[in-house]
Design a protein around this motif. Structure first.
Motif, PDB file in Angstrom:
ATOM      1  N   PHE A   1     -20.178 -69.348  20.810  1.00 34.47           N
ATOM      2  CA  PHE A   1     -21.030 -68.222  20.467  1.00 34.47           C
ATOM      3  C   PHE A   1     -22.477 -68.677  20.232  1.00 34.47           C
ATOM      4  CE2 PHE A   1     -16.780 -67.069  18.666  1.00 34.47           C
ATOM      5  CZ  PHE A   1     -16.408 -66.181  19.682  1.00 34.47           C
ATOM      6  N   GLY A   2     -22.928 -69.627  21.067  1.00 35.49           N
ATOM      7  CA  GLY A   2     -24.302 -70.123  20.999  1.00 35.49           C
ATOM      8  C   GLY A   2     -24.550 -71.198  19.972  1.00 35.49           C
ATOM      9  N   LYS A   3     -23.565 -71.543  19.170  1.00 40.49           N
ATOM     10  CA  LYS A   3     -23.718 -72.561  18.134  1.00 40.49           C
ATOM     11  C   LYS A   3     -23.022 -73.850  18.567  1.00 40.49           C
ATOM     12  CE  LYS A   3     -22.831 -73.368  13.216  1.00 40.49           C
ATOM     13  NZ  LYS A   3     -22.229 -72.811  11.973  1.00 40.49           N
ATOM     14  N   ILE A   4     -23.689 -74.988  18.317  1.00 41.80           N
ATOM     15  CA  ILE A   4     -23.112 -76.282  18.687  1.00 41.80           C
ATOM     16  C   ILE A   4     -21.954 -76.599  17.747  1.00 41.80           C
ATOM     17  CG2 ILE A   4     -23.538 -78.753  18.916  1.00 41.80           C
ATOM     18  CD1 ILE A   4     -26.457 -78.103  19.504  1.00 41.80           C
ATOM     19  N   VAL A   5     -20.785 -76.870  18.336  1.00 39.73           N
ATOM     20  CA  VAL A   5     -19.623 -77.223  17.516  1.00 39.73           C
ATOM     21  C   VAL A   5     -19.255 -78.697  17.679  1.00 39.73           C
ATOM     22  CG1 VAL A   5     -18.686 -74.891  17.452  1.00 39.73           C
ATOM     23  CG2 VAL A   5     -18.081 -76.394  19.348  1.00 39.73           C
ATOM     24  N   SER A   6     -19.603 -79.293  18.786  1.00 40.78           N
ATOM     25  CA  SER A   6     -19.332 -80.725  18.971  1.00 40.78           C
ATOM     26  C   SER A   6     -20.143 -81.259  20.145  1.00 40.78           C
ATOM     27  CB  SER A   6     -17.837 -80.990  19.216  1.00 40.78           C
ATOM     28  OG  SER A   6     -17.441 -80.466  20.474  1.00 40.78           O
ATOM     29  N   ILE A   7     -20.327 -82.595  20.134  1.00 40.52           N
ATOM     30  CA  ILE A   7     -21.029 -83.278  21.224  1.00 40.52           C
ATOM     31  C   ILE A   7     -20.169 -84.447  21.673  1.00 40.52           C
ATOM     32  CG2 ILE A   7     -23.064 -84.617  21.854  1.00 40.52           C
ATOM     33  CD1 ILE A   7     -24.667 -82.916  19.914  1.00 40.52           C
ATOM     34  N   ARG A   8     -19.860 -84.495  22.940  1.00 46.43           N
ATOM     35  CA  ARG A   8     -19.028 -85.569  23.500  1.00 46.43           C
ATOM     36  C   ARG A   8     -19.962 -86.620  24.115  1.00 46.43           C
ATOM     37  NH1 ARG A   8     -14.538 -82.003  24.294  1.00 46.43           N
ATOM     38  NH2 ARG A   8     -14.648 -80.686  22.422  1.00 46.43           N
ATOM     39  N   GLU A   9     -20.002 -87.805  23.506  1.00 47.93           N
ATOM     40  CA  GLU A   9     -20.874 -88.879  23.989  1.00 47.93           C
ATOM     41  C   GLU A   9     -20.126 -89.908  24.825  1.00 47.93           C
ATOM     42  OE1 GLU A   9     -23.182 -90.657  20.933  1.00 47.93           O
ATOM     43  OE2 GLU A   9     -23.746 -88.742  19.998  1.00 47.93           O
TER      44      GLU A   9
ATOM     45  N   ILE B   1     -32.974 -89.483  25.582  1.00 44.76           N
ATOM     46  CA  ILE B   1     -32.437 -88.557  24.574  1.00 44.76           C
ATOM     47  C   ILE B   1     -31.439 -89.335  23.718  1.00 44.76           C
ATOM     48  CG2 ILE B   1     -31.178 -86.418  24.190  1.00 44.76           C
ATOM     49  CD1 ILE B   1     -32.067 -85.642  27.088  1.00 44.76           C
ATOM     50  N   THR B   2     -31.752 -89.516  22.450  1.00 45.73           N
ATOM     51  CA  THR B   2     -30.886 -90.289  21.553  1.00 45.73           C
ATOM     52  C   THR B   2     -30.189 -89.413  20.509  1.00 45.73           C
ATOM     53  OG1 THR B   2     -32.846 -90.800  20.239  1.00 45.73           O
ATOM     54  CG2 THR B   2     -32.153 -92.451  21.840  1.00 45.73           C
ATOM     55  N   ASN B   3     -30.663 -88.192  20.350  1.00 42.88           N
ATOM     56  CA  ASN B   3     -30.029 -87.251  19.426  1.00 42.88           C
ATOM     57  C   ASN B   3     -29.852 -85.927  20.167  1.00 42.88           C
ATOM     58  OD1 ASN B   3     -29.334 -85.411  17.358  1.00 42.88           O
ATOM     59  ND2 ASN B   3     -30.445 -86.619  15.827  1.00 42.88           N
ATOM     60  N   PRO B   4     -28.754 -85.774  20.906  1.00 39.65           N
ATOM     61  CA  PRO B   4     -28.592 -84.576  21.737  1.00 39.65           C
ATOM     62  C   PRO B   4     -28.543 -83.268  20.938  1.00 39.65           C
ATOM     63  CG  PRO B   4     -26.572 -85.882  21.669  1.00 39.65           C
ATOM     64  CD  PRO B   4     -27.632 -86.700  21.053  1.00 39.65           C
ATOM     65  N   GLN B   5     -28.028 -83.329  19.719  1.00 34.36           N
ATOM     66  CA  GLN B   5     -27.969 -82.098  18.911  1.00 34.36           C
ATOM     67  C   GLN B   5     -29.372 -81.620  18.558  1.00 34.36           C
ATOM     68  OE1 GLN B   5     -25.280 -82.242  15.627  1.00 34.36           O
ATOM     69  NE2 GLN B   5     -25.846 -80.243  14.830  1.00 34.36           N
TER      70      GLN B   5
END
Length: 287
Positions: free
Chosen positions: A38-46, A95-99
């Motif tokens: 819903f447009g909000k970041i819930v996780s980032i897969r690195e 890019i070191t901080n994707p969030q």
């Protein structure tokens, strides 16, 4: 009924396939995968590989996870001594901080490059404006790039970006100014070289004069010491000779030896015949 059953089965297979495809996410080594709900970041897969997300509800977006290059536009800059120069630079960034990158720049590379362009250009302009034209030209070996990067500092980290390097492809003079500037620089270098040469010649002359003076002093001391040694040797010789002649036995012996030496010196070449007068002192040694 059979056709309807086949249609339903085919529809279910299609739904299952689409659902399964929507459940799995592939992350490649050169990218991040951002999972949004819903447009909000819930996780980032690195980490690269296959991972799971909720179908239809969650959405996957990719962001570059590699060193990126941005080429700044060629621009005019002004030095401290009000001389115009043309700068052509490029930037290496990552890019070191994707969030944070997603939250501040909407994960848009164009937005990131706009920020980089503005910040790097301002730093370039500020650094060059604090230097003279000669200092800028002499700093093209890497010092200028280091100063620009230091001036930027960690400004881009607020956008999740790390600046790796700022390099100048070219930093040149406007065509109409090149000849005059280079002639002035050559003249200044020649003046500096002439000054160094004159100072060197003066120092060499001083060293040469000091060395000659030291040699004269050392030679005088050596001559004086030699004369003193000769005088001591002669004095010792006379002392020994005087002691010898004070003893009658030794005196006769030394007289005999001296007479032999005198006789030997008179016989030269192949003539070994000695003719002496009977009254000669040499004749006494043969009696």
């Amino acid at each position: 009924m059979k056709k309807m059953t086949k249609f339903i089965i085919l529809f279910l297979v299609l739904v299952i396939f689409m659902t399964a495809q929507s459940c799995f996410v592939v992350t490649y080594p050169n990218e991040y995968t951002v999972i949004k709900q819903f447009g909000k970041i819930v996780s980032i897969r690195e980490n690269p590989g296959l991972s799971y997300k909720l179908p239809f509800i969650q959405k996957a977006e990719t962001i570059e996870n590699e060193v990126l290059l941005y080429d700044l536009a060629v621009s005019d800059v002004m030095t401290k001594d009000k001389k115009s120069m043309i700068a052509d630079c490029f930037v290496l960034w990552r890019i070191t901080n994707p969030q944070r990158y997603t939250q501040t720049l909407s994960a848009q590379k164009a937005n990131a490059e706009f920020r980089i362009d503005t910040i790097v250009y301002n730093s370039l302009k500020n650094v060059i404006s604090s230097l003279s034209q000669e200092e800028v030209i002499s700093g093209r070996g890497g010092q200028l790039a280091a100063m620009i990067k230091k001036n930027i500092g960690d400004t881009l980290e607020q956008y999740g970006i790390t600046l790796l390097a700022v390099e100048t492809k070219s930093l040149d003079l406007p065509d109409e100014n090149k000849a005059a500037v280079y002639e002035r620089m050559i003249s200044e270098r020649n003046n500096i070289a002439a000054t160094y040469k004159a100072e060197g010649e003066e120092e060499a002359k001083e060293i040469s004069n000091n060395t000659k003076a030291e040699i004269i002093v050392m030679q005088s001391q050596a001559d004086a010491q030699a004369e003193e040694t000769v005088a001591k040797g002669e004095a010792e010789y006379m002392r020994i000779l005087g002691e010898a002649y004070n003893d009658p036995d030794k005196a006769d012996f030394y007289l005999f030896l001296r007479s032999l030496d005198a006789a030997k010196k008179t016989m030269r070449g192949n003539n070994k015949t000695l003719i002496i007068d009977e009254n000669s002192p040499i004749a006494d040694i043969f009696y």
